[in-house]
Scaffold this active site. Structure first.
Site, mmCIF file in Angstrom:
data_model
loop_
_atom_site.group_PDB
_atom_site.id
_atom_site.type_symbol
_atom_site.label_atom_id
_atom_site.label_comp_id
_atom_site.label_asym_id
_atom_site.label_seq_id
_atom_site.Cartn_x
_atom_site.Cartn_y
_atom_site.Cartn_z
ATOM 1 N N ALA A 158 0.845 -1.200 0.000
ATOM 2 C CA ALA A 158 0.000 0.000 0.000
ATOM 3 C C ALA A 158 0.874 1.241 0.000
ATOM 4 C CB ALA A 158 -0.923 -0.013 1.220
ATOM 5 N N GLU B 224 9.463 -4.841 -9.857
ATOM 6 C CA GLU B 224 8.027 -4.608 -10.044
ATOM 7 C C GLU B 224 7.735 -4.187 -11.478
ATOM 8 O OE1 GLU B 224 4.499 -1.545 -8.524
ATOM 9 O OE2 GLU B 224 6.278 -1.872 -7.272
ATOM 10 N N GLN C 240 -4.956 -7.710 -47.523
ATOM 11 C CA GLN C 240 -3.635 -7.120 -47.330
ATOM 12 C C GLN C 240 -3.567 -6.281 -46.066
ATOM 13 O OE1 GLN C 240 -2.062 -3.762 -49.781
ATOM 14 N NE2 GLN C 240 -0.535 -5.264 -50.449
ATOM 15 N N HIS D 173 -11.236 -8.024 -34.986
ATOM 16 C CA HIS D 173 -12.375 -8.871 -34.615
ATOM 17 C C HIS D 173 -13.700 -8.260 -35.071
ATOM 18 C CE1 HIS D 173 -9.720 -11.230 -31.962
ATOM 19 N NE2 HIS D 173 -10.729 -12.060 -31.763
ATOM 20 N N GLY D 174 -13.676 -6.970 -35.389
ATOM 21 C CA GLY D 174 -14.928 -6.306 -35.740
ATOM 22 C C GLY D 174 -15.846 -6.205 -34.531
#
Length: 382
Positions: free
Chosen positions: A127, A245, A282, A341-342
């Site tokens: 934290a 990290e 293409q 993916h549309g």
């Protein structure tokens, strides 16, 4: 290009962890996403299977092998399986919190905490961030004033990963409020400490299965025996752990990009438009070519950084380079993969949709892209 980072031991570890995820994470991920939290049992199962505390000494129940390549395998497989938000708590526990206990803990603290950390019985968090503080750690307002054998802690933290599940919270505090950097210390606040309360589980754009919480301290009495490292040494202790990290975040970023690309290649091979697969156009080929090239280049640099970390040679600047480049790449790739993916890319039942939402935060946590560039720029001494 042959990737030479891993050997047979890592490959066996990968196969075992892949099976573990398919059995213990994938079937539950939808529920965890809906609940906003991962079952604590998942950490225990990971610990029992040897996927927590690979670098913890054997006497405390760990693997006794200090090799960040095992951590990288875990991050890569989490992304491949599409359980990113669930897996983040595990990588935080292994990659980010563990070094504080291993490197700063006293013998008594290690005996008290490491067995539970390695077994998954004790879940960890760190934290640092406070409301309104941003990246300026020295401006934190949470105080810990010495009172005999205890510190009295007052203040609050926010955006804390594992914030609900955590049993041990490495908390950055001001033990000397009159100082900035030199007044900071690290205290481990344990579950059940009077005056320590958790706020709401924050509702985020992505990472839904990852519990992210506000923490509040009101005259919380924490034993001096829970001080990690030296009083007043907190800032340097935090800075010293940031390269690992940030490398961890970079590893996850490029692995997420690789997973998104793999899902998209599979999709565009099968999806038809105008009588042919959309991958054969293409424009699609060019976009795929751009992504696979950038991912391969980033992966090569990150592999070098992992070896440098293992050798104790990774610099803060190199970690910053890896972090900002890989997380920005992750965002670009996720966006382009949704495009390919549309409309289906916008549907949550497709992993790319969640990957797109999850990707946005990685350019912020662990140090925003702008901070990474500042670190690199300052090192040039121009």
């Amino acid at each position: 290009m042959l990737r030479t980072l891993f050997d047979d031991t890592h490959d066996q570890f990968r196969a075992a962890f892949r099976t573990f995820l398919e059995r213990e994470a994938v079937p539950h991920h939808e529920r965890w996403e809906a609940d906003g939290i991962v079952d604590r049992q998942f950490f225990k199962q990971a610990g029992a299977s040897g996927f927590i505390g690979m670098d913890v000494p054997e006497e405390f129940g760990g693997g006794g092998i200090k090799d960040f390549r095992f951590n990288a395998v875990i991050a890569e497989e989490i992304q491949r399986a599409g359980v990113n938000s669930a897996g983040l708590g595990l990588t935080l526990h292994n990659d980010i919190c563990m070094p504080y206990f291993l490197d700063l803990g006293t013998d008594e603290q290690k005996q008290r905490w490491l067995p539970g950390i390695a077994s998954g019985e004790l879940i960890t968090a760190v934290a640092m961030t406070e409301p309104g503080m941003g990246s300026d750690l020295a401006s934190m307002a949470t105080t810990a004033i010495r009172d005999g054998d205890d510190y009295i802690v007052n203040g609050s933290k926010t955006f804390i990963t594992n914030g609900i599940n955590a049993d041990l919270v490495i908390t950055a505090v001001k033990t000397d409020p009159t100082e900035r950097h030199r007044g900071m210390s690290l205290l481990v606040v344990e579950r059940g400490t009077p005056g320590f309360e958790r706020g709401r589980n924050l509702h985020k754009i992505g990472m839904h299965a990852q519990d992210t919480a506000e923490l509040f301290f009101t005259d919380a009495r924490v034993p001096v025996a829970n001080l990690l490292g030296e009083e007043g040494g907190g800032f340097l202790q935090l800075v010293g752990k940031l390269p690992q990290e940030r490398l961890s975040i970079a590893v996850t970023g490029v692995a997420a990009a690789r997973a998104a690309l793999d899902w998209t290649i599979e999709y565009v091979r099968e999806r038809k438009a105008f009588g042919q697969s959309i991958g054969s156009f293409q424009n699609s080929r060019f976009k795929l070519a751009e992504m696979v090239t950038e991912i391969t280049i980033a992966e090569t640099f990150v592999d070098r950084c992992i070896l440098a970390l293992n050798a104790g040679e990774l610099t803060a600047e190199e970690a910053a380079m890896a972090k900002w480049w890989c997380t920005e790449l992750q965002g670009r790739v996720a966006d382009m993969c949704v495009q390919l993916h549309g409309g289906y890319g916008y549907m949550n039942e497709y992993p790319i949709a969640r990957a797109y939402a999850d990707a946005r935060i990685t350019r912020i946590y662990g140090g925003a892209t702008e901070i990474m560039k500042e670190i690199i720029g300052k090192s040039l001494k121009v």
